[in-house]
Write an enzyme that holds these catalytic residues in place. Structure first.
Site, PDB file in Angstrom:
ATOM      1  N   LYS B 359      -5.649  17.286  -0.043  1.00 51.92           N
ATOM      2  CA  LYS B 359      -6.612  16.195  -0.234  1.00 51.92           C
ATOM      3  C   LYS B 359      -7.974  16.575   0.337  1.00 51.92           C
ATOM      4  O   LYS B 359      -8.995  16.039  -0.060  1.00 51.92           O
ATOM      5  CB  LYS B 359      -6.114  14.916   0.443  1.00 51.92           C
ATOM      6  CG  LYS B 359      -4.921  14.289  -0.260  1.00 51.92           C
ATOM      7  CD  LYS B 359      -5.322  13.389  -1.410  1.00 51.92           C
ATOM      8  CE  LYS B 359      -4.120  12.979  -2.234  1.00 51.92           C
ATOM      9  NZ  LYS B 359      -4.489  12.460  -3.561  1.00 51.92           N
ATOM     10  N   GLU B 362      -9.440  18.267  -2.566  1.00 54.08           N
ATOM     11  CA  GLU B 362      -9.729  17.316  -3.638  1.00 54.08           C
ATOM     12  C   GLU B 362     -11.035  16.557  -3.376  1.00 54.08           C
ATOM     13  O   GLU B 362     -11.869  16.401  -4.265  1.00 54.08           O
ATOM     14  CB  GLU B 362      -8.569  16.322  -3.775  1.00 54.08           C
ATOM     15  CG  GLU B 362      -8.766  15.303  -4.887  1.00 54.08           C
ATOM     16  CD  GLU B 362      -7.645  14.264  -4.939  1.00 54.08           C
ATOM     17  OE1 GLU B 362      -7.342  13.644  -3.908  1.00 54.08           O
ATOM     18  OE2 GLU B 362      -7.088  14.078  -6.027  1.00 54.08           O
ATOM     19  N   GLU B 367     -16.717  17.121  -9.294  1.00 51.70           N
ATOM     20  CA  GLU B 367     -16.678  16.076 -10.322  1.00 51.70           C
ATOM     21  C   GLU B 367     -16.294  14.715  -9.749  1.00 51.70           C
ATOM     22  O   GLU B 367     -16.341  13.722 -10.455  1.00 51.70           O
ATOM     23  CB  GLU B 367     -15.726  16.481 -11.458  1.00 51.70           C
ATOM     24  CG  GLU B 367     -14.249  16.575 -11.102  1.00 51.70           C
ATOM     25  CD  GLU B 367     -13.838  17.961 -10.591  1.00 51.70           C
ATOM     26  OE1 GLU B 367     -14.710  18.686 -10.060  1.00 51.70           O
ATOM     27  OE2 GLU B 367     -12.638  18.293 -10.699  1.00 51.70           O
ATOM     28  N   CYS B 505       5.185  13.137  -0.987  1.00 45.75           N
ATOM     29  CA  CYS B 505       4.218  13.077   0.125  1.00 45.75           C
ATOM     30  C   CYS B 505       4.890  12.940   1.491  1.00 45.75           C
ATOM     31  O   CYS B 505       4.313  13.346   2.496  1.00 45.75           O
ATOM     32  CB  CYS B 505       3.256  11.927  -0.071  1.00 45.75           C
ATOM     33  SG  CYS B 505       2.483  11.941  -1.690  1.00 45.75           S
TER      34      CYS B 505
END
Ligand code: SF4
Ligand code: SF4
Ligand code: SF4
Ligand code: FES
Ligand code: FES
Lengths: 166, 589
Positions: B359, B362, B367, B505
């Site tokens: 993450k 990310e 974008e 997760c």
């Protein structure tokens, strides 16, 4: 888009075609990685990163695994070989008669470590096992030619002898 | 199962054939120390910390790879064994930077624990210390090879469990090192930043990139309005950092701790997990009805998304365009929420607490800035949150149970399920079923997609649409298997869930570490225990279907209008980029 192996130039295609053929030949054989790498190195002289990555993709194994093998065996090289190959014998007889010092001197003179090639591409330095010429210890070979009973002082003469030779 | 009779330290035992001496000793309450061995992951007999004596066998044996056999007599605790094990650890320490006091793994290090267990007070071997450069090139993972003990646990997990294979052993002897090929930096190879290698490293050689200072600074900045979101799996594991048994949910205390750390609003990623279900569920229905690209594949796991970009670019169009819940949350915090409370979005600093190292990557994707700003400003792992709570001096157990703030802290049980493998699928099915059939779903538990089996399948009847075939994979090696099947035309699923981490997760690369010895001691897989906590919490929730979330309903009414609408499209959906697996083979522009 997508396929990572559309590799531009014609010359490169030849290299990769050759690799394809080698891999095809060993298809389905267990434990064929080392012979495959060996054949490819025989032909190309060394195993640079693009070649290893290409083999990895073809054989569907991680590049890290191939690189692990290549870096483990001194037989394999990731760098192009020099014009002249110097192999210093590290067998017992040569070792006790100072082969280590000869090797150190060569490293110093050539400015490279064992397994490497000089920047100008003239010499590759390697260490090898007993050459069967123990009577001449310490021994080294250059392009297969034996130089025996060497002293540290003679090292630069040997280098000079080959330096400008084709 | 065939049983064999063996003797360990004088105890006569009957144990199943095929297990190792290490495992057999466990059944007799004997804990043989280990370092390179890791249950179900690494069994290579490399470190020799687990030495035992087997009568009639020559020399001491590595018990983690020594199979039991009828009649063997084993001793695990003789002076010779103690001396040999101690020497092994001393040898490792002779080439180890002794930086415990300033090391990430101080008091939580398997090597340190062994040194203490064996009573090592000085090191008899003096060795040259190897020095390798530290790799801090990636936004997620830090490699510090100087501390590496060459156990190869990370190599096994990256290769076998994740099917990525960027880590390997190179060279040999003293020069040997565990690294990406050609000693490339992690940012230069196809590492997906899943952090599974960090989870298995026994020492401080692999850690996450620490971003806690970034968050402290934001909290201390009076001009910043700092909001925090916490992913569903965090609450099921955070307690372990404070002494709770594996599988304890600490949702209320976690909310209280975050408030006390000074966050202005304590929100929940579960809110946008519910939202994800509405967007992605409708995307699925649209693709099924309009003949769009199928199977639709989930996109909330950034490790999986990066893996797909490197390895399966042909599937990028199958990925749901829905952003992950973390990114949806970030985008809404700086638009919808900023507008609602009348705060300049430039002043909002949005933090997320994630079970995940990927993450961190990310968040930095170029974008993902649809709010006009970075949607998320900092990502902390569960472990980093625990560090902050400890630094703040809180007595975690004594904290009250508190609730999340409104409106972005309101969620349903379905959102919680995102924390375990199969959860997104189950949550989606709960909603899609009711939307399609117009009926109320009676049995909410889709047990076929629960559990730790690598690839799970199910078919669900959705009249009048027909039967929908779904599949779930967790751990990227399993994802590979599943995708290859789809690629070969051997399966016709409409919807696939993929999570990069084994177990989903709950087993994320940012979760509290479970050491080798602990993994052996737990009666069940630690990820199964954490998942159990999630399912129990879901069962106790008043609302358990995403479309029933009143705050999400209000969000559509006040702002987004409808799922897949224009605003959603702009703020909540994204696109993907094919990435070469090997830079060097990439076609030149
Ligand atoms: S890895 Fe372990 S032993 Fe090494 S410095 Fe860190 S805490 Fe100490
Ligand atoms: S983060 Fe994941 S992909 Fe990257 S090296 Fe570690 S295990 Fe491999
Ligand atoms: S980095 Fe950690 S897990 Fe990997 S080999 Fe080194 S010590 Fe073991
Ligand atoms: S040891 Fe050098 S030639 Fe035999
Ligand atoms: S050799 Fe058994 S734990 Fe390492």
């Amino acid at each position: 888009m997508g396929c990572a192996c559309q590799c531009g130039s014609g010359q490169k295609e030849d290299k990769f075609e050759f690799i394809d053929r080698v891999i095809e030949r060993y298809k389905g054989q267990e434990g064929s990685m080392i012979p495959i790498l060996h054949s490819i190195q025989q032909k190309l002289g060394y195993l640079p990163e693009d070649v290893q990555a290409y083999i990895a993709e073809k054989m569907e194994v991680p590049l890290s695994e191939i690189y692990g093998i290549v870096s483990f065996y001194t037989l394999f090289s990731t760098q192009p070989k020099g014009k002249h190959k110097i192999s210093v014998c590290m067998g017992t007889a040569c070792y006790v008669r100072g082969a280590g010092l000869i090797l150190d001197e060569l490293e110093k003179e050539l400015g490279i470590r064992v397994g490497e090639t000089t920047k100008d591409g003239s010499f590759t330095l390697e260490a090898c096992r007993c050459l069967g010429a123990c009577g001449l210890a310490p021994v080294l070979t250059v392009d297969g030619r034996v130089h025996g009973r060497l002293t540290v002082d003679e090292v630069d003469q040997v280098i000079a002898e080959y330096k400008d030779k084709e | 199962m065939e049983m064999v009779n063996i003797t360990i330290d004088g105890q006569k035992l009957q144990v199943p054939e095929g297990i190792t001496v290490l495992e057999a000793a466990r059944t007799a309450g004997i804990k043989i120390p280990t370092l390179c061995y890791l249950k179900e992951i690494n069994k290579i007999g490399a470190c020799r910390v687990c030495l035992v004596e087997v009568e009639r066998a020559r020399g001491l044996q590595a018990s983690c790879v020594y199979p039991v056999a009828e009649g063997i007599v084993v001793r695990t605790n003789t002076p010779a064994i103690r001396e040999a094990r101690k020497a092994v650890v001393e040898l490792i320490l002779s080439n180890h930077p002794m930086e415990c006091l300033t090391c990430e793994r101080n008091t939580n290090c398997e090597l340190q624990a062994l040194a203490k267990q064996f009573g090592i007070t000085d090191i008899r071997f003096q060795g040259e210390n190897t020095e390798f450069p530290k790799d801090t090139s990636s936004p997620a993972i830090v490699r510090n090879p100087d501390k590496c003990v060459l156990c190869r646990r990370c190599v096994s997990v990256c290769n076998q469990i994740q099917g990525v294979g960027v880590l390997g052993t190179t060279e040999r002897g003293f020069k040997s090192i565990v690294a990406p090929p050609f000693e490339h930096l992690l940012s230069e190879v196809d590492c997906v930043y899943c952090g599974q290698c960090v989870n298995v490293c026994p020492v401080g050689a692999l850690t996450e990139k620490d971003d806690t200072q970034l968050v402290w600074d934001a909290i201390n900045d009076p001009d910043k309005y700092v909001v925090v979101q916490t992913a569903p799996a965090v609450r099921a594991a955070l307690g372990e950092e404070f002494g709770y048994p594996v599988g304890t949910s600490v949702t209320g205390k976690m909310a209280a701790a975050l408030r006390r750390l000074g966050f202005d609003k304590v929100f929940d990623t579960d809110f946008t997990a519910d939202l994800t279900i509405l967007e992605e569920g409708n995307e699925l229905l649209a693709r099924v009805k309009e003949g769009g690209k199928l199977p639709l594949i989930t996109s909330c796991s950034p490790g999986w998304v990066k893996f797909c970009e490197h390895n399966y670019p042909e599937f990028l169009e199958n990925l749901s365009t829905a952003k992950s819940p973390q990114q949806m949350f970030g985008a809404l915090a700086k638009t919808y929420y900023a507008q609602k409370i009348g705060v300049d979005p430039a002043k909002i600093f949005s933090v997320s607490i994630m079970p995940c190292t990927a993450k961190k990557f990310e968040r930095q994707r170029p974008e993902l800035r649809d709010s006009g700003f970075a949607d998320v400003d900092a990502v902390l792992t569960t472990r980093e949150l625990a560090k902050m709570i400890k630094v703040a001096g809180m007595d975690f157990a004594a904290l009250p149970e508190e609730k999340f703030d409104e409106p972005m802290g309101i969620s349903t049980g379905a959102a919680l399920l995102f924390g375990a493998t199969g959860g997104v699928m189950e949550a989606a099915l709960r909603t899609v079923y009711e939307v399609v059939t117009g009926k109320t779903l009676q049995d909410l538990d889709f047990v076929a997609v629960r559990g730790l089996e690598g690839v799970k399948e199910a078919s669900v009847d959705l009249p009048p649409l027909g039967t929908v075939k779904v599949a779930v994979a967790h751990g990227l090696a399993n994802a590979r298997k599943l995708l290859n099947k789809v690629k070969a035309g051997e399966a016709d699923y409409q919807f696939i869930e993929i999570m990069a981490c084994p177990g989903g997760c709950v087993g994320g690369g940012g979760q509290p570490l479970v050491s080798g010895p602990e993994r052996m001691a737990l009666e069940k897989d630690y990820r199964a225990l954490r998942a159990k906590a999630i399912y129990a919490e879901d069962a106790g929730m008043p609302l358990r279907k995403s479309h029933e979330n009143p705050a999400v309903q209000a969000l559509y009414e006040e702002y987004l209008v409808k799922p897949l609408g224009e605003k959603s499209h702009h703020l909540l959906h994204t696109h993907y980029t094919a990435r070469p697996k090997y830079q060097i083979l990439a076609p030149k522009e």
